[in-house]
Design a protein around this motif. Structure first.
Motif, short mmCIF file in Angstrom:
data_model
loop_
_atom_site.label_atom_id
_atom_site.label_comp_id
_atom_site.label_asym_id
_atom_site.label_seq_id
_atom_site.Cartn_x
_atom_site.Cartn_y
_atom_site.Cartn_z
N ALA A 432 19.13 1.28 54.91
CA ALA A 432 18.22 0.87 53.84
C ALA A 432 19.00 0.07 52.81
O ALA A 432 20.18 0.34 52.53
CB ALA A 432 17.59 2.10 53.20
N THR A 434 18.36 -2.57 49.06
CA THR A 434 17.45 -3.09 48.04
C THR A 434 18.00 -4.41 47.51
O THR A 434 19.17 -4.48 47.10
CB THR A 434 17.30 -2.11 46.87
N THR A 436 17.35 -7.12 44.62
CA THR A 436 16.67 -7.22 43.32
C THR A 436 17.00 -8.55 42.66
O THR A 436 18.16 -8.95 42.59
CB THR A 436 17.09 -6.07 42.40
N SER A 447 11.66 -7.19 43.56
CA SER A 447 12.54 -6.27 44.28
C SER A 447 12.05 -6.10 45.71
O SER A 447 10.84 -5.97 45.95
CB SER A 447 12.56 -4.91 43.58
N GLU A 449 12.76 -3.78 49.08
CA GLU A 449 13.40 -2.57 49.59
C GLU A 449 12.92 -2.34 51.00
O GLU A 449 11.71 -2.26 51.26
CB GLU A 449 13.08 -1.37 48.70
N ASN A 451 14.39 -1.23 55.40
CA ASN A 451 15.45 -0.89 56.34
C ASN A 451 15.85 -2.16 57.08
O ASN A 451 15.00 -2.81 57.71
CB ASN A 451 14.97 0.18 57.33
N THR A 478 23.27 -1.04 48.78
CA THR A 478 23.06 -0.01 49.80
C THR A 478 23.64 1.29 49.24
O THR A 478 24.07 1.34 48.09
CB THR A 478 23.75 -0.38 51.11
#
Length: 491
Positions: A432, A434, A436, A447, A449, A451, A478
């Motif tokens: 996973a 993110t 941003t 953002s 987010e 996998n 991460t």
């Protein structure tokens, strides 16, 4: 109606009458009648006083046609729906209505329900409805379609409907030939951004029956609907045909999702990583790795124009590949597009050269830091002999050994950007993460987010997703790593 004490506080009416013995009023406060209701119509009329007492009377309404509108109406409607062969409604279709009625000049743009309507048209005149949509030519178009068209031309597997054959006639010549494939590949490679001799969509009168379903071009099929002497309401439905899309993957409206096919494997190109010295030229060979049962592929090859300069691209050992399989119209942006397909599934030995790209280094750099496969323009995908979808990837090697993939966040391309940009990154393992985007004050603008897979990943960002302009920052995080870079929006 009247009440001796409190007056009338509510009234209801219903048709037809429910007869004697009613104990509760209806909910309707009005009744509509039309030409089907000529003559006597029974009704119940209810009233309530302000003390909450109800009473009703059953009576009748006589509908008369004194002006003769029911036997000789003065106006009628023309309505219709535009949908694909699969039944999906088509939006953004401009339907023009022309005719010889006074002041006739109407048009209607369909929304996601694909419907259009022209109401209260004077009767007795001639009308023609003509749909058109010349937007987003690449919608639903990929090398997959080239594979299917090629099979049809060679009589290996014929397209199984007249609408698919119309979609395959890219140059609108009334036939399906290799010239259509040439034109379609130019669109896939972004050499052209629209069809040179055709519109994005064509529309066929839904009531038309093809005399020969194996050859829709044997007669002229109707792409308009004409009504002579309008006398009653008419329906003019059309079947929308997305040109170039013979497998039905186009998105006809914003309520239909994108292609949700699952991938069954990967087509991997091996590239020997190397340190590049400023001023030196390097030929980068994309070699085969387990390259078997491959019917076709396409992708965008992105490179950093600050670090390297494109010199040339050459075909390798893959049969049927030549200069026409590469698009170089966006070299200045650091983009090479490629599309290849075969009539039968191809197989190469490991380390056979598929194609080569020559670069000149502008600075001292590492090849793997400045070049990668992308979906920024031509979407990265491949197809096996069963026409199942596969991923496309590049695997860097060092001294013949696959280099370990690390965590890395790359500069967005293009940068600066005005409309759309792509942010790419690599991960050492699937995890996973993110991404941003925020402004100089730290305010988060967008953002992402999700996998993400091991190795190379890419996120596309539209200008409309971000407020403000000028300098922005983006951070990838991460559970174990984080990196930040700067990007610039210009208006």
């Amino acid at each position: 109606s009247s009440d001796e004490c409190s007056g009338i506080c509510d009234m209801r009416i219903a048709s037809p009458s429910q007869g004697p013995g009613q104990t509760a009023p209806p909910t309707s406060t009005s009744v509509s009648f039309d030409c089907d209701d000529l003559g006597n119509n029974t009704v119940d009329f209810w009233v309530k006083d302000c003390a909450n007492n109800w009473a009703y009377v059953s009576t009748f309404v006589i509908i008369q046609d004194n002006s003769g509108d029911c036997t000789n109406p003065q106006s009628s409607d023309i309505t219709g729906t535009i949908s694909t062969e699969l039944g999906d409604n088509v939006e953004d279709v401009t339907v023009d209505l022309t005719g010889n009625a006074p002041g006739m000049d109407n048009s209607y743009v369909t929304s996601n329900d694909g419907a259009f309507e022209f109401l209260n048209l004077p009767n007795g005149y001639n009308y023609t409805t003509t749909p058109a949509n010349d937007l987003n030519h690449l919608n639903g178009v990929s090398t997959y379609d080239l594979v299917l068209i090629s099979k049809h031309i060679l009589s290996i597997e014929s397209l199984d409907s007249p609408y698919k054959m119309i979609a395959a006639d890219i140059n609108k010549s009334g036939s399906i030939t290799t010239f259509d494939m040439v034109e379609l590949r130019k669109l896939i490679l972004f050499i052209n951004t629209e069809f040179t001799s055709n519109t994005s969509w064509r529309f066929v009168d839904a009531n038309y029956v093809f005399p020969d379903v194996t050859n829709p071009f044997s007669t002229i099929f109707p792409e308009v609907n004409s009504i002579n002497g309008l006398a009653a309401d008419e329906v003019a439905n059309f079947v929308g045909v997305k040109i170039g899309d013979v497998n039905g993957s186009a998105i006809p409206n914003n309520l239909v999702g994108g292609d949700d096919r699952n991938t069954v494997g990967d087509v991997v190109f091996n590239v020997a990583d190397q340190n590049m010295v400023a001023g030196q030229e390097y030929t980068v060979d994309f070699t085969a790795k387990d390259f078997a049962n491959v019917m076709g592929y396409q992708f965008t090859l992105a490179f950093d124009t600050d670090a390297v300069e494109f010199v040339d691209v050459n075909a390798g050992d893959l049969a049927g590949m030549d200069a026409s399989n590469f698009g170089l119209s966006m070299i200045n942006e650091g983009v090479i597009t490629t599309s290849w397909n075969a009539n039968t599934a191809a197989k190469l030995n490991n380390n056979d050269v598929v194609f080569s790209v020559t670069f000149k280094a502008n600075t001292a750099t590492q090849l793997s830091d400045v070049m990668n496969i992308s979906s920024r323009y031509t979407v990265a995908e491949a197809y096996n002999g069963e026409l199942e979808l596969m991923n496309v990837a590049v695997e860097y090697t060092e001294n013949g050994t696959v280099a370990a993939t690390g965590f890395d966040l790359f500069q967005n391309q293009p940068n600066p950007f005005k409309d759309v940009t792509a942010i790419s990154f690599t991960l050492p393992e699937a995890s996973a993460a993110t991404l941003t985007v925020y402004d100089v004050s730290g305010r988060i603008l967008k953002s992402f987010e999700a996998n993400y897979a091991k190795g190379y990943n890419e996120v596309t960002i539209n200008r409309s997703d971000l407020s403000g302009s000028g300098v922005l920052y983006y951070t990838l995080e991460t559970a174990t790593d984080s990196a930040t870079k700067k990007m610039i929006i210009v208006d």
